[in-house]
Write a protein that holds these residues in place. Structure first.
Motif, PDB file in Angstrom:
ATOM      1  N   ASP A  28       6.804  -8.926   5.946  1.00  0.00           N
ATOM      2  CA  ASP A  28       6.906  -8.558   4.536  1.00  0.00           C
ATOM      3  C   ASP A  28       8.091  -7.641   4.256  1.00  0.00           C
ATOM      4  O   ASP A  28       8.473  -7.475   3.094  1.00  0.00           O
ATOM      5  CB  ASP A  28       5.620  -7.842   4.083  1.00  0.00           C
ATOM      6  CG  ASP A  28       4.410  -8.752   4.103  1.00  0.00           C
ATOM      7  OD1 ASP A  28       4.512  -9.877   3.584  1.00  0.00           O
ATOM      8  OD2 ASP A  28       3.367  -8.340   4.652  1.00  0.00           O
ATOM      9  N   PHE A  29       8.695  -7.065   5.313  1.00  0.00           N
ATOM     10  CA  PHE A  29       9.745  -6.075   5.102  1.00  0.00           C
ATOM     11  C   PHE A  29      11.059  -6.378   5.819  1.00  0.00           C
ATOM     12  O   PHE A  29      12.112  -5.910   5.381  1.00  0.00           O
ATOM     13  CB  PHE A  29       9.259  -4.695   5.570  1.00  0.00           C
ATOM     14  CG  PHE A  29       7.999  -4.233   4.912  1.00  0.00           C
ATOM     15  CD1 PHE A  29       7.946  -4.027   3.543  1.00  0.00           C
ATOM     16  CD2 PHE A  29       6.850  -4.018   5.662  1.00  0.00           C
ATOM     17  CE1 PHE A  29       6.780  -3.609   2.929  1.00  0.00           C
ATOM     18  CE2 PHE A  29       5.676  -3.593   5.061  1.00  0.00           C
ATOM     19  CZ  PHE A  29       5.638  -3.392   3.689  1.00  0.00           C
ATOM     20  N   PHE A  30      11.006  -7.124   6.907  1.00  0.00           N
ATOM     21  CA  PHE A  30      12.191  -7.303   7.731  1.00  0.00           C
ATOM     22  C   PHE A  30      12.593  -8.772   7.823  1.00  0.00           C
ATOM     23  O   PHE A  30      11.750  -9.662   7.650  1.00  0.00           O
ATOM     24  CB  PHE A  30      11.930  -6.768   9.146  1.00  0.00           C
ATOM     25  CG  PHE A  30      11.511  -5.324   9.181  1.00  0.00           C
ATOM     26  CD1 PHE A  30      12.438  -4.321   8.933  1.00  0.00           C
ATOM     27  CD2 PHE A  30      10.194  -4.966   9.447  1.00  0.00           C
ATOM     28  CE1 PHE A  30      12.065  -2.983   8.953  1.00  0.00           C
ATOM     29  CE2 PHE A  30       9.804  -3.636   9.468  1.00  0.00           C
ATOM     30  CZ  PHE A  30      10.745  -2.646   9.219  1.00  0.00           C
ATOM     31  N   VAL A  75       8.292   4.705   4.971  1.00  0.00           N
ATOM     32  CA  VAL A  75       8.176   4.162   3.607  1.00  0.00           C
ATOM     33  C   VAL A  75       9.560   3.975   3.004  1.00  0.00           C
ATOM     34  O   VAL A  75       9.859   2.940   2.393  1.00  0.00           O
ATOM     35  CB  VAL A  75       7.316   5.098   2.730  1.00  0.00           C
ATOM     36  CG1 VAL A  75       7.371   4.653   1.265  1.00  0.00           C
ATOM     37  CG2 VAL A  75       5.870   5.111   3.222  1.00  0.00           C
ATOM     38  N   ARG A  76      10.435   4.964   3.187  1.00  0.00           N
ATOM     39  CA  ARG A  76      11.799   4.861   2.658  1.00  0.00           C
ATOM     40  C   ARG A  76      12.595   3.779   3.392  1.00  0.00           C
ATOM     41  O   ARG A  76      13.398   3.073   2.785  1.00  0.00           O
ATOM     42  CB  ARG A  76      12.513   6.208   2.781  1.00  0.00           C
ATOM     43  CG  ARG A  76      11.922   7.297   1.901  1.00  0.00           C
ATOM     44  CD  ARG A  76      12.855   8.506   1.817  1.00  0.00           C
ATOM     45  NE  ARG A  76      13.109   9.080   3.133  1.00  0.00           N
ATOM     46  CZ  ARG A  76      12.357  10.030   3.676  1.00  0.00           C
ATOM     47  NH1 ARG A  76      11.303  10.495   3.021  1.00  0.00           N
ATOM     48  NH2 ARG A  76      12.653  10.515   4.865  1.00  0.00           N
ATOM     49  N   LEU A  77      12.348   3.650   4.694  1.00  0.00           N
ATOM     50  CA  LEU A  77      13.063   2.651   5.487  1.00  0.00           C
ATOM     51  C   LEU A  77      12.849   1.244   4.944  1.00  0.00           C
ATOM     52  O   LEU A  77      13.776   0.435   4.915  1.00  0.00           O
ATOM     53  CB  LEU A  77      12.605   2.721   6.947  1.00  0.00           C
ATOM     54  CG  LEU A  77      13.206   1.677   7.901  1.00  0.00           C
ATOM     55  CD1 LEU A  77      14.687   1.947   8.129  1.00  0.00           C
ATOM     56  CD2 LEU A  77      12.449   1.665   9.224  1.00  0.00           C
ATOM     57  N   VAL A  78      11.630   0.947   4.504  1.00  0.00           N
ATOM     58  CA  VAL A  78      11.319  -0.398   4.006  1.00  0.00           C
ATOM     59  C   VAL A  78      11.443  -0.476   2.483  1.00  0.00           C
ATOM     60  O   VAL A  78      10.950  -1.404   1.851  1.00  0.00           O
ATOM     61  CB  VAL A  78       9.919  -0.845   4.463  1.00  0.00           C
ATOM     62  CG1 VAL A  78       9.872  -0.952   5.979  1.00  0.00           C
ATOM     63  CG2 VAL A  78       8.821   0.108   3.958  1.00  0.00           C
ATOM     64  N   HIS A  79      12.101   0.551   1.906  1.00  0.00           N
ATOM     65  CA  HIS A  79      12.432   0.551   0.473  1.00  0.00           C
ATOM     66  C   HIS A  79      11.200   0.493  -0.428  1.00  0.00           C
ATOM     67  O   HIS A  79      11.170  -0.215  -1.436  1.00  0.00           O
ATOM     68  CB  HIS A  79      13.371  -0.616   0.145  1.00  0.00           C
ATOM     69  CG  HIS A  79      14.602  -0.657   1.001  1.00  0.00           C
ATOM     70  ND1 HIS A  79      15.580   0.318   0.953  1.00  0.00           N
ATOM     71  CD2 HIS A  79      15.001  -1.550   1.948  1.00  0.00           C
ATOM     72  CE1 HIS A  79      16.529   0.034   1.820  1.00  0.00           C
ATOM     73  NE2 HIS A  79      16.205  -1.085   2.440  1.00  0.00           N
ATOM     74  N   LYS A  80      10.181   1.257  -0.046  1.00  0.00           N
ATOM     75  CA  LYS A  80       8.993   1.393  -0.874  1.00  0.00           C
ATOM     76  C   LYS A  80       8.865   2.835  -1.345  1.00  0.00           C
ATOM     77  O   LYS A  80       9.585   3.728  -0.893  1.00  0.00           O
ATOM     78  CB  LYS A  80       7.741   0.964  -0.104  1.00  0.00           C
ATOM     79  CG  LYS A  80       7.745  -0.509   0.290  1.00  0.00           C
ATOM     80  CD  LYS A  80       7.792  -1.413  -0.925  1.00  0.00           C
ATOM     81  CE  LYS A  80       7.811  -2.877  -0.544  1.00  0.00           C
ATOM     82  NZ  LYS A  80       7.872  -3.771  -1.736  1.00  0.00           N
ATOM     83  N   ASN A  81       7.960   3.066  -2.280  1.00  0.00           N
ATOM     84  CA  ASN A  81       7.802   4.397  -2.851  1.00  0.00           C
ATOM     85  C   ASN A  81       6.610   5.164  -2.305  1.00  0.00           C
ATOM     86  O   ASN A  81       6.612   6.390  -2.269  1.00  0.00           O
ATOM     87  CB  ASN A  81       7.665   4.289  -4.377  1.00  0.00           C
ATOM     88  CG  ASN A  81       8.900   3.710  -5.019  1.00  0.00           C
ATOM     89  OD1 ASN A  81      10.014   4.068  -4.685  1.00  0.00           O
ATOM     90  ND2 ASN A  81       8.689   2.786  -5.964  1.00  0.00           N
ATOM     91  N   ARG A  82       5.567   4.426  -1.890  1.00  0.00           N
ATOM     92  CA  ARG A  82       4.342   5.075  -1.441  1.00  0.00           C
ATOM     93  C   ARG A  82       3.822   4.396  -0.183  1.00  0.00           C
ATOM     94  O   ARG A  82       4.083   3.219   0.055  1.00  0.00           O
ATOM     95  CB  ARG A  82       3.255   4.995  -2.523  1.00  0.00           C
ATOM     96  CG  ARG A  82       3.634   5.570  -3.885  1.00  0.00           C
ATOM     97  CD  ARG A  82       2.508   5.294  -4.871  1.00  0.00           C
ATOM     98  NE  ARG A  82       2.225   3.858  -4.943  1.00  0.00           N
ATOM     99  CZ  ARG A  82       1.017   3.323  -5.106  1.00  0.00           C
ATOM    100  NH1 ARG A  82      -0.046   4.123  -5.203  1.00  0.00           N
ATOM    101  NH2 ARG A  82       0.853   2.016  -5.170  1.00  0.00           N
ATOM    102  N   GLU A  83       3.058   5.138   0.593  1.00  0.00           N
ATOM    103  CA  GLU A  83       2.448   4.547   1.788  1.00  0.00           C
ATOM    104  C   GLU A  83       1.541   3.377   1.411  1.00  0.00           C
ATOM    105  O   GLU A  83       1.449   2.389   2.131  1.00  0.00           O
ATOM    106  CB  GLU A  83       1.639   5.609   2.538  1.00  0.00           C
ATOM    107  CG  GLU A  83       1.063   5.096   3.855  1.00  0.00           C
ATOM    108  CD  GLU A  83       0.154   6.102   4.527  1.00  0.00           C
ATOM    109  OE1 GLU A  83      -0.036   5.996   5.762  1.00  0.00           O
ATOM    110  OE2 GLU A  83      -0.379   6.988   3.825  1.00  0.00           O
TER     111      GLU A  83
END
Length: 250
Positions: free
Chosen positions: A67-69, A49-57
């Protein structure tokens, strides 16, 4: 999109140990994830979750790599996913490069395994990604080959002979080749080529350097040698790869 519902539906059909769902949260130095056949994330741990700069699963569930990379990385990940789920053969310790916003690079090792449903068919995959530096220093499986991996990842642009790498591991060439191939499911020479191709991909995408310069900076003899190796690995020419994924105008 109800990501939590997608996750519940996926795990309802998984034939696996009951503790699988719990284990995701207890490996802070390992990025863990699971995806369904459509490539949607159905579970991940806090580190991911932290790797993709989000706060929650919940911010990750139901979404895909795109959506992330960056697109060139996401398509590589999806290509590997398809191979694992189609063949039902695990992908073991594939080395991957990620360029940080400040221009520095980090190397990661990714393992993906097929996840089977209760009826035996492959319903998705589970995977882990780890920082190569931490693996080399902390993982027993990598301790004996740590000097070799460190050399490959830092000196891939130089001429690297199998003999010199075997010497770093205090092994004969034949012993080294057998141990390396068993551990990484590929030969030392192919592993080096994969590292060089990954580095070249980042330069093709992130810079406007001439392809001839990229060839030399990533350890290939010349542009022709680089282009042949690149096309064999990526199924396209370097110039086409840059046109498809590049963010810097040439």
């Amino acid at each position: 999109m109800d990501g939590r519902r997608i996750s519940r539906n996926f795990f309802a059909q998984v034939d696996g140990p009951p503790g699988l769902d719990v284990l995701f949260g207890y490996l802070p130095d390992v990025y863990m994830f699971a995806k369904d056949r459509k490539g949607r994330f159905v579970r991940c741990n806090h580190a991911f979750v932290r790797l993709v700069h989000k706060n929650r699963e919940d911010d990750v569930l139901g979404r895909r790599d795109l959506d992330f990379f960056p697109r060139h990385l996401a398509e590589n990940y999806m290509r590997d996913d398809t191979a694992v789920m189609t063949s039902a053969v695990p992908l073991i310790d594939k080395v991957e490069l990620v360029r940080n916003p400040d221009g520095s690079i980090d190397w990661f090792s990714t393992t993906k395994v097929p996840v089977h449903g209760r009826k035996g068919s492959v319903v998705g995959l589970a995977g882990i990604t780890r920082d190569m530096k931490k693996m080399n220093s902390n993982n027993v499986r990598f301790l004996s080959l740590a000097p070799v991996l460190e050399t490959i990842l830092s000196d891939y642009a130089q001429s690297l002979s199998v003999a010199s790498l075997a010497a770093k591991a205090s092994l004969s060439i034949s012993q080294f080749d057998r141990q390396f191939t068993k551990r990484f499911q590929t030969t030392p020479r192919k592993y080096i080529t994969n590292v060089r191709i990954n580095a070249a991909c980042e330069l093709l995408v992130a810079t406007d350097l001439p392809i001839s310069d990229i060839a030399l900076q990533t350890g290939f003899y010349d542009q022709s040698h680089f282009s042949n190796q690149f096309a064999r690995t990526k199924k396209m020419a370097p110039s086409r790869y840059r046109k498809m994924f590049g963010v810097v105008s040439s």
